[in-house]
Design a protein around this motif. Structure first.
Motif, PDB file in Angstrom:
ATOM      1  N   ALA A  51       0.835  -1.203   0.000  1.00 32.74           N
ATOM      2  CA  ALA A  51       0.000   0.000   0.000  1.00 32.74           C
ATOM      3  C   ALA A  51       0.872   1.256   0.000  1.00 32.74           C
ATOM      4  N   TYR A  52       1.947   1.241   0.781  1.00 35.46           N
ATOM      5  CA  TYR A  52       2.870   2.386   0.770  1.00 35.46           C
ATOM      6  C   TYR A  52       3.484   2.564  -0.623  1.00 35.46           C
ATOM      7  N   CYS A  53       3.940   1.461  -1.215  1.00 39.22           N
ATOM      8  CA  CYS A  53       4.559   1.557  -2.543  1.00 39.22           C
ATOM      9  C   CYS A  53       3.569   2.060  -3.585  1.00 39.22           C
ATOM     10  N   GLN A  54       2.371   1.496  -3.563  1.00 38.91           N
ATOM     11  CA  GLN A  54       1.385   1.885  -4.573  1.00 38.91           C
ATOM     12  C   GLN A  54       0.943   3.334  -4.397  1.00 38.91           C
ATOM     13  N   ARG A  55       0.768   3.749  -3.151  1.00 43.30           N
ATOM     14  CA  ARG A  55       0.397   5.153  -2.935  1.00 43.30           C
ATOM     15  C   ARG A  55       1.534   6.069  -3.373  1.00 43.30           C
ATOM     16  N   GLY A  56       2.771   5.638  -3.116  1.00 43.67           N
ATOM     17  CA  GLY A  56       3.923   6.415  -3.557  1.00 43.67           C
ATOM     18  C   GLY A  56       3.961   6.563  -5.065  1.00 43.67           C
ATOM     19  N   ILE A  57       3.607   5.505  -5.790  1.00 42.07           N
ATOM     20  CA  ILE A  57       3.585   5.561  -7.252  1.00 42.07           C
ATOM     21  C   ILE A  57       2.541   6.564  -7.734  1.00 42.07           C
ATOM     22  N   VAL A  58       1.384   6.566  -7.073  1.00 42.61           N
ATOM     23  CA  VAL A  58       0.342   7.530  -7.455  1.00 42.61           C
ATOM     24  C   VAL A  58       0.807   8.952  -7.163  1.00 42.61           C
ATOM     25  N   TYR A  59       1.414   9.164  -5.998  1.00 40.61           N
ATOM     26  CA  TYR A  59       1.942  10.495  -5.676  1.00 40.61           C
ATOM     27  C   TYR A  59       2.971  10.928  -6.728  1.00 40.61           C
ATOM     28  N   ALA A  60       3.841   9.990  -7.133  1.00 39.24           N
ATOM     29  CA  ALA A  60       4.850  10.323  -8.137  1.00 39.24           C
ATOM     30  C   ALA A  60       4.189  10.705  -9.460  1.00 39.24           C
TER      31      ALA A  60
ATOM     32  N   THR B 191       7.535  14.860  -2.796  1.00 44.54           N
ATOM     33  CA  THR B 191       7.840  14.753  -1.368  1.00 44.54           C
ATOM     34  C   THR B 191       7.051  13.623  -0.716  1.00 44.54           C
ATOM     35  N   ASN B 192       5.752  13.578  -0.977  1.00 42.38           N
ATOM     36  CA  ASN B 192       4.933  12.506  -0.407  1.00 42.38           C
ATOM     37  C   ASN B 192       5.328  11.145  -0.967  1.00 42.38           C
ATOM     38  N   ALA B 193       5.712  11.132  -2.243  1.00 46.36           N
ATOM     39  CA  ALA B 193       6.148   9.874  -2.856  1.00 46.36           C
ATOM     40  C   ALA B 193       7.378   9.332  -2.129  1.00 46.36           C
ATOM     41  N   VAL B 194       8.359  10.196  -1.893  1.00 51.74           N
ATOM     42  CA  VAL B 194       9.573   9.778  -1.189  1.00 51.74           C
ATOM     43  C   VAL B 194       9.232   9.275   0.209  1.00 51.74           C
ATOM     44  N   GLN B 195       8.340   9.953   0.889  1.00 49.32           N
ATOM     45  CA  GLN B 195       7.958   9.543   2.242  1.00 49.32           C
ATOM     46  C   GLN B 195       7.360   8.135   2.234  1.00 49.32           C
ATOM     47  N   ASP B 196       6.511   7.842   1.243  1.00 54.15           N
ATOM     48  CA  ASP B 196       5.891   6.516   1.188  1.00 54.15           C
ATOM     49  C   ASP B 196       6.898   5.425   0.841  1.00 54.15           C
TER      50      ASP B 196
ATOM     51  N   SER C 161      13.590   1.236  -6.324  1.00 51.58           N
ATOM     52  CA  SER C 161      13.586   1.597  -7.742  1.00 51.58           C
ATOM     53  C   SER C 161      12.763   2.854  -7.987  1.00 51.58           C
ATOM     54  N   TRP C 162      11.596   2.930  -7.369  1.00 52.28           N
ATOM     55  CA  TRP C 162      10.754   4.107  -7.581  1.00 52.28           C
ATOM     56  C   TRP C 162      11.303   5.345  -6.865  1.00 52.28           C
ATOM     57  N   ARG C 163      11.820   5.145  -5.652  1.00 52.04           N
ATOM     58  CA  ARG C 163      12.373   6.305  -4.938  1.00 52.04           C
ATOM     59  C   ARG C 163      13.577   6.853  -5.694  1.00 52.04           C
ATOM     60  N   GLY C 164      14.364   5.958  -6.286  1.00 50.29           N
ATOM     61  CA  GLY C 164      15.505   6.411  -7.083  1.00 50.29           C
ATOM     62  C   GLY C 164      15.078   7.290  -8.239  1.00 50.29           C
ATOM     63  N   MET C 165      14.029   6.894  -8.935  1.00 52.26           N
ATOM     64  CA  MET C 165      13.554   7.697 -10.066  1.00 52.26           C
ATOM     65  C   MET C 165      12.976   9.032  -9.598  1.00 52.26           C
ATOM     66  N   VAL C 166      12.307   9.008  -8.447  1.00 49.58           N
ATOM     67  CA  VAL C 166      11.777  10.262  -7.901  1.00 49.58           C
ATOM     68  C   VAL C 166      12.921  11.191  -7.503  1.00 49.58           C
ATOM     69  N   TYR C 167      13.950  10.631  -6.877  1.00 44.66           N
ATOM     70  CA  TYR C 167      15.111  11.446  -6.507  1.00 44.66           C
ATOM     71  C   TYR C 167      15.722  12.109  -7.744  1.00 44.66           C
ATOM     72  N   HIS C 168      15.758  11.392  -8.853  1.00 43.99           N
ATOM     73  CA  HIS C 168      16.291  11.982 -10.087  1.00 43.99           C
ATOM     74  C   HIS C 168      15.466  13.203 -10.492  1.00 43.99           C
ATOM     75  N   ASN C 169      14.144  13.082 -10.402  1.00 38.48           N
ATOM     76  CA  ASN C 169      13.268  14.212 -10.754  1.00 38.48           C
ATOM     77  C   ASN C 169      13.409  15.376  -9.782  1.00 38.48           C
ATOM     78  N   MET C 170      13.915  15.085  -8.585  1.00 38.40           N
ATOM     79  CA  MET C 170      14.143  16.135  -7.591  1.00 38.40           C
ATOM     80  C   MET C 170      15.548  16.719  -7.711  1.00 38.40           C
ATOM     81  N   GLY C 171      16.321  16.205  -8.666  1.00 45.47           N
ATOM     82  CA  GLY C 171      17.682  16.701  -8.862  1.00 45.47           C
ATOM     83  C   GLY C 171      18.687  16.139  -7.881  1.00 45.47           C
ATOM     84  N   LYS C 172      18.338  15.034  -7.204  1.00 50.27           N
ATOM     85  CA  LYS C 172      19.229  14.429  -6.213  1.00 50.27           C
ATOM     86  C   LYS C 172      19.951  13.253  -6.862  1.00 50.27           C
ATOM     87  N   LYS C 173      20.996  13.560  -7.618  1.00 46.47           N
ATOM     88  CA  LYS C 173      21.687  12.562  -8.424  1.00 46.47           C
ATOM     89  C   LYS C 173      22.279  11.434  -7.594  1.00 46.47           C
TER      90      LYS C 173
END
Length: 206
Positions: free
Chosen positions: A96-105, A111-116, A132-144
């Motif tokens: 549920a955390y992962c899926q909600r994070g994907i929707v937030y992304a 921010t909410n995606a990373v938290q989930d 895998s998903w947090r890594g892609m979100v970090y890229h979109n946040m400029g956190k290489k």
């Protein structure tokens, strides 16, 4: 058992019989709904999850599954609401955390995606999906650096997320880090040995 063994027709028959014998069988409705979901019968899946939740308003699996169905029906806010209910009634529900994070992304609520995804990793430090998903979100946040660390962890824990694997390989190639690129392409080929792009990339890296 039939469902887990891949025999969906037998599973459907079993769940139908269970419901005929007891039309308040929450698990039967939830499991039959999951089968409908796998077959992309979104409205039939929704109907069964609705019935399961009506029978048991605290049934976290039904909320999570209905949330996934809402997301497929392009209703992200209803999906988030159901994932939130699933977590409320089962705070250890990693999916549920992962899926909600994907929707937030998808909603660009990074921010909410990373938290989930972080919550999922706390519950399971080897959760490849969350990395895998947090890594892609970090890229979109400029956190290489954070992005690369998470994608590496996803590979270590054998992610099957082709999008993330391809993403990591592309980043490595762009940076001229061929050793890292080879690692990603090799894992990509392991996940799908018929993918020409993965095999070509692996050969190019060498």
């Amino acid at each position: 058992l039939a469902h887990k063994r891949g025999n969906s027709r037998t599973a459907f028959d079993d769940f139908n019989k269970a419901i005929m014998l007891d039309d308040r069988n929450t698990e039967a409705f939830c499991n039959r709904g999951a089968l409908y979901f796998e077959q992309q019968e979104w409205l039939l899946a929704m109907r069964d999850f609705d019935k399961a939740i009506k029978q048991d308003p605290y049934h976290s699996d039904s909320y999570r599954n209905r949330g996934s169905t809402y997301f497929k029906l392009k209703e992200p806010y209803k999906a988030i609401s159901d994932y939130t209910s699933a977590i409320k009634y089962n705070p250890s529900d990693i999916d549920a955390y992962c899926q909600r994070g994907i929707v937030y992304a998808a909603q660009d609520n990074l921010t909410n995606a990373v938290q989930d995804f972080t919550a999922a990793i706390i519950l399971n430090p080897e959760c490849a999906t969350a990395y895998s998903w947090r890594g892609m979100v970090y890229h979109n946040m400029g956190k290489k650096e954070d992005c690369e660390k998470d994608l590496d962890m996803a590979i270590e824990f054998k992610t099957t997320n082709i999008v993330a694997i391809r993403f990591g390989a592309s980043i490595a190639l762009s940076a001229g880090n061929y050793d890292r690129a080879i690692k990603y392409f090799a894992h990509w080929a392991d996940v799908d040995c018929t993918d020409a792009t993965a095999l070509f990339g692996l050969g190019s890296g060498y």
